[in-house]
Design an enzyme around this catalytic site. Structure first.
Site, PDB file in Angstrom:
ATOM      1  N   ALA A  70       0.844  -1.205   0.000  1.00 56.89           N
ATOM      2  CA  ALA A  70       0.000   0.000   0.000  1.00 56.89           C
ATOM      3  C   ALA A  70       0.874   1.248   0.000  1.00 56.89           C
ATOM      4  CB  ALA A  70      -0.915  -0.006   1.222  1.00 56.89           C
ATOM      5  N   CYS A  71       1.925   1.234  -0.801  1.00 61.21           N
ATOM      6  CA  CYS A  71       2.902   2.314  -0.778  1.00 61.21           C
ATOM      7  C   CYS A  71       3.061   2.922  -2.170  1.00 61.21           C
ATOM      8  CB  CYS A  71       4.247   1.785  -0.278  1.00 61.21           C
ATOM      9  SG  CYS A  71       5.595   2.970  -0.404  1.00 61.21           S
ATOM     10  N   PRO A  72       2.728   4.207  -2.350  1.00 61.98           N
ATOM     11  CA  PRO A  72       2.863   4.819  -3.677  1.00 61.98           C
ATOM     12  C   PRO A  72       4.303   4.900  -4.156  1.00 61.98           C
ATOM     13  CG  PRO A  72       2.330   6.479  -2.011  1.00 61.98           C
ATOM     14  CD  PRO A  72       2.164   5.138  -1.361  1.00 61.98           C
TER      15      PRO A  72
END
Length: 277
Positions: A70-72
Site C-alpha cells: 500500500a505504498c505509492p
C-alpha cells in the site's frame, strides 16, 4: 471522582494525557519524523548503490526487490518494471504487508501464508530483520522499497527515485528471451524510455514540484501534528493538483503525448489524493 486507594481524578487524567502524548511522539518519531512546527520531514538515506556499476552488474536474477502493498513510492517502481518490460525472472519482487502491530520496528512485515509475501532470501519475519541482516548496525528507518544484491547480500538502494531511474537505464539483455517466454505471443511488449534525453530538463523540473506538492504533500497532510502544518500542506497539494488538471486538460501526459518518469511519480499518489480533506 476519587476512588479509595487510587489517585485523585485530576492526577489520573493528567497522567493518562502525558502517557498518551509521549507514546504518540515515540510512534511518530519512528513512522513520521516531525519538525518543531509539526511538519512531516521525509528522511534521507545513505545507500548509494547503482545497478550496472562494477560492484552491481546488470545480471538477470541477481537482485531482489521488496515493495509495500500500500505504498505509492513502491507502486511507481512496479510501474517502471512494466513500462521497461522488466520481467519477474530478470528482477523478482516480494510484496510486504503493512502491519505495525506485528512489526518489531516500522510497519512492514512478511506474510506467512502466500509465497509471494515471504522473504525468499533469509526468511525474515519483518523488514527490520532484513535490514539488520544486510546492513549490521543500521539505525535508520526500515522503509520500502528495498533493492538487495543477492550475490553480495548488501543493500543497493531504498530510495524509489533512484531505483526508478536505474530501471530505466539498466539492460538485462541476457534475459530478453526469458522475458519473451513469460508473455503470450499476442501480447504487446512495451519498452518505454521514461527519461529521454530531450525531455530530461523538463522531467527534472516536473519531478521537483510533483514531489513537494503531491508525493510528499499528501504525507505532510496525513502526518501533520499541528493545524498550521496541515494548512500549509493542504494548500500545496491543492495548488499542485490544480496545476496537474490544467496541464492534462490539453495534453495526454504531463510532458506531451508520451508517458515519462514524471507520470509514474504522479499517478500512484494522485490516485488516492481524494482522501485528503
Amino acid at each position: 471522582m476519587e476512588i479509595k486507594g487510587l489517585l485523585p481524578q485530576p492526577l489520573l487524567v493528567q497522567t493518562a494525557k502525558t502517557g498518551w502524548r509521549e507514546a504518540w511522539k515515540l510512534m511518530v518519531s519512528e513512522l513520521a519524523p516531525q519538525s518543531k512546527s509539526g511538519d512531516y520531514i521525509r528522511p534521507t538515506y545513505g545507500f548509494q548503490g547503482k545497478l550496472g556499476a562494477p560492484q552491481h552488474p546488470a545480471t538477470p536474477g541477481r537482485y531482489q526487490l521488496y515493495v509495500g502493498n500500500a505504498c505509492p513510492w513502491c507502486h511507481r517502481i512496479l510501474l517502471a518494471k512494466v513500462f521497461r518490460n522488466i520481467s519477474t525472472s530478470q528482477l523478482p519482487h516480494t510484496e510486504l504487508v503493512d502491519d505495525p502491530t506485528k512489526a518489531s520496528r516500522g510497519g512492514w512485515v512478511f506474510g506467512m501464508e502466500r509465497d509471494e509475501q515471504k522473504d525468499p532470501l533469509f526468511r525474515s519475519y519483518d523488514l527490520r530483520a532484513l535490514y539488520e541482516r544486510c546492513s549490521p548496525g543500521y539505525t535508520g528507518r526500515c522503509t520500502a522499497p528495498l533493492l538487495i544484491d543477492k550475490e553480495t547480500g548488501v543493500i543497493v538502494s531504498n530510495e524509489s527515485e533512484d531505483i526508478v531511474r536505474m530501471l530505466n537505464e539498466v539492460d538485462f539483455g541476457a534475459a530478453a528471451a526469458a522475458a519473451r517466454e513469460e508473455r503470450s505471443s499476442t501480447e504487446e511488449r512495451v519498452n518505454v524510455d521514461l527519461y529521454p534525453p530531450h525531455l530530461q530538463p523538463d522531467i527534472d523540473a516536473a519531478n521537483k514540484w510533483i514531489y513537494s506538492g503531491i508525493n510528499n504533500g499528501v504525507y505532510r497532510c496525513g502526518f501533520a501534528t499541528t493545524q498550521s502544518a496541515y494548512d500549509r500542506a493542504i494548500d500545496d497539494v491543492t495548488e499542485s493538483l490544480d496545476r496537474v488538471e490544467k496541464i492534462l486538460s490539453s495534453s495526454r501526459f504531463l510532458l506531451g503525448e508520451k508517458i515519462t518518469e514524471s507520470d509514474l511519480r504522479l499517478l500512484p499518489t494522485a490516485g488516492s489524493s481524494a482522501r485528503i480533506k
